[in-house]
Design an enzyme around this catalytic site. Structure first.
Site, short mmCIF file in Angstrom:
data_model
loop_
_atom_site.label_atom_id
_atom_site.label_comp_id
_atom_site.label_asym_id
_atom_site.label_seq_id
_atom_site.Cartn_x
_atom_site.Cartn_y
_atom_site.Cartn_z
N GLY A 22 1.03 0.80 1.01
CA GLY A 22 2.27 0.52 1.74
C GLY A 22 2.87 -0.82 1.37
N HIS A 25 7.40 -1.68 -2.65
CA HIS A 25 8.40 -2.45 -3.41
C HIS A 25 8.81 -1.60 -4.61
CE1 HIS A 25 5.05 -3.20 -6.09
NE2 HIS A 25 4.39 -3.84 -5.14
N GLY A 27 8.00 -1.57 -7.60
CA GLY A 27 6.89 -1.09 -8.45
C GLY A 27 6.36 0.24 -7.93
N HIS A 28 6.14 0.31 -6.63
CA HIS A 28 5.70 1.59 -6.04
C HIS A 28 6.76 2.67 -6.26
CE1 HIS A 28 3.53 -1.30 -3.18
NE2 HIS A 28 2.54 -0.57 -3.66
N GLN A 52 -12.10 -1.46 0.67
CA GLN A 52 -11.91 -2.16 -0.60
C GLN A 52 -11.63 -3.66 -0.40
OE1 GLN A 52 -8.49 0.48 -1.58
NE2 GLN A 52 -7.58 -1.36 -2.48
N GLY A 139 -0.50 2.33 -11.25
CA GLY A 139 0.24 1.30 -11.97
C GLY A 139 -0.65 0.53 -12.94
N LYS A 141 -0.20 -2.43 -13.44
CA LYS A 141 -0.36 -3.73 -12.77
C LYS A 141 -1.82 -4.00 -12.42
CE LYS A 141 0.50 -7.09 -9.64
NZ LYS A 141 -0.73 -7.08 -8.89
N GLN A 145 -8.34 -1.30 -12.36
CA GLN A 145 -8.37 -0.16 -11.42
C GLN A 145 -7.96 1.13 -12.13
OE1 GLN A 145 -6.91 -0.08 -7.16
NE2 GLN A 145 -5.08 0.68 -8.18
N SER A 180 2.80 -6.47 -3.28
CA SER A 180 2.98 -6.61 -1.83
C SER A 180 2.54 -8.01 -1.39
CB SER A 180 2.17 -5.56 -1.08
OG SER A 180 2.51 -4.27 -1.56
#
Ligand code: AMP
Length: 259
Positions: A22, A25, A27-28, A52, A139, A141, A145, A180
């Site tokens: 959530g 922005h 990017g999401h 996490q 992403g 980014k 991950q 975020s």
């Protein structure tokens, strides 16, 4: 567009899936646009996953803006926002997902946040079980991950049929990767964050680190690695520069391909 809280109310005939925490922005929103690839519904999860975060991290303070997220997600082409409770996500017992090497060996995020990827893999496995995606979008980014999820999916039979799709990093006008957590940055820290973007293409670890320290950042890592294994670079294979550094209390991570 639907907002669904109860996992059992989700469509069960496949979807394209965008997991998020959530505070959406641009990017999401690029992930959501990219997920509009076929006639299957686009499901976007909004779930701040406690497992996490380490106890000293920002789980409680993490921005939660569901109403705004729902509106942004709708505009970007979402069919279902899935916003479950912690209790619903973790209602059923499930063994820890075996972690791939790229989650434990590179000593990048895994060094500073030793429990992080177990939490990520466990929650993504649960979200995949609820949403039954054919495609899931992540992403670049969060590059380690992305590699961890790719490896997790390729190793485990239960994830067969799920394609992991990578989306390039969306950046602000000053080049800083959208995040975020940028909401936490003061003006001065935002200026410091630009040093991260400038350090990525330097092509030399010492120079990267020096540029970050010069800008007043605390460096967790500033490295050049093999783009797939995230271990030491290998002649003839693609390389990736990866940085994690702190501006005040805000941790910035970014990465970029090297020629
Ligand atoms: P988060 O909500 O931070 O867990 O991120 C959800 C997804 O959005 C992850 O796959 C992130 O890698 C991706 N993401 C976050 N920021 C960006 C960005 N600036 N550009 C592209 N993808 C991003």
């Amino acid at each position: 567009m639907l907002v669904i809280h109860d996992p059992s109310a989700l469509p069960q005939d496949g979807c394209t899936f965008v997991p998020t925490m959530g505070a959406l922005h641009s990017g999401h929103l690029e992930l959501i646009s990219a997920a509009n690839i076929n006639e299957l519904p686009v499901v976007v999860s909004v779930f701040v996953n406690p497992t996490q975060f380490a106890p000293d991290e920002d789980f409680d303070a993490y921005p939660r803006t569901l109403d705004a997220d729902v509106e942004l997600a709708r505009q970007a082409g979402t069919d279902v926002v899935f916003a479950p409770t912690v209790e619903d996500v973790y209602a059923e017992a499930m063994d820890d997902i075996p972690l791939p090497m790229v989650a434990t060996e590179p000593k990048l995020e895994d060094a500073t946040r030793p429990t992080h990827f177990q939490g990520v893999c466990n929650v993504v496995a649960r979200l995949f079980q609820f949403t039954k995606p054919t495609h899931a979008f992540f992403g670049e980014k969060d590059y380690q991950q992305l590699k961890v999820i790719e490896a997790m999916v390729s190793k485990e039979e239960r994830f067969e049929g799920i394609a992991i799709c990578a989306v390039p990093t969306a950046r602000g006008e000053d080049g800083v990767a959208l995040s975020s957590r940028n909401a936490y940055l003061s003006d001065e820290e935002r200026a410091q964050a630009q040093a991260v973007v400038k350090a990525l293409p330097l092509g030399c670890e010492n120079e990267m680190r020096a540029a970050l320290l010069d800008a007043g950042l605390d460096v967790d890592y500033a490295v050049i690695r093999d783009a797939e294994t995230l271990l030491a670079p290998v002649e003839g294979r693609s390389r990736r520069a990866l940085i994690a550094a702190r501006a005040g209390t805000t941790r910035l991570i970014d990465n970029g391909a090297l020629p």
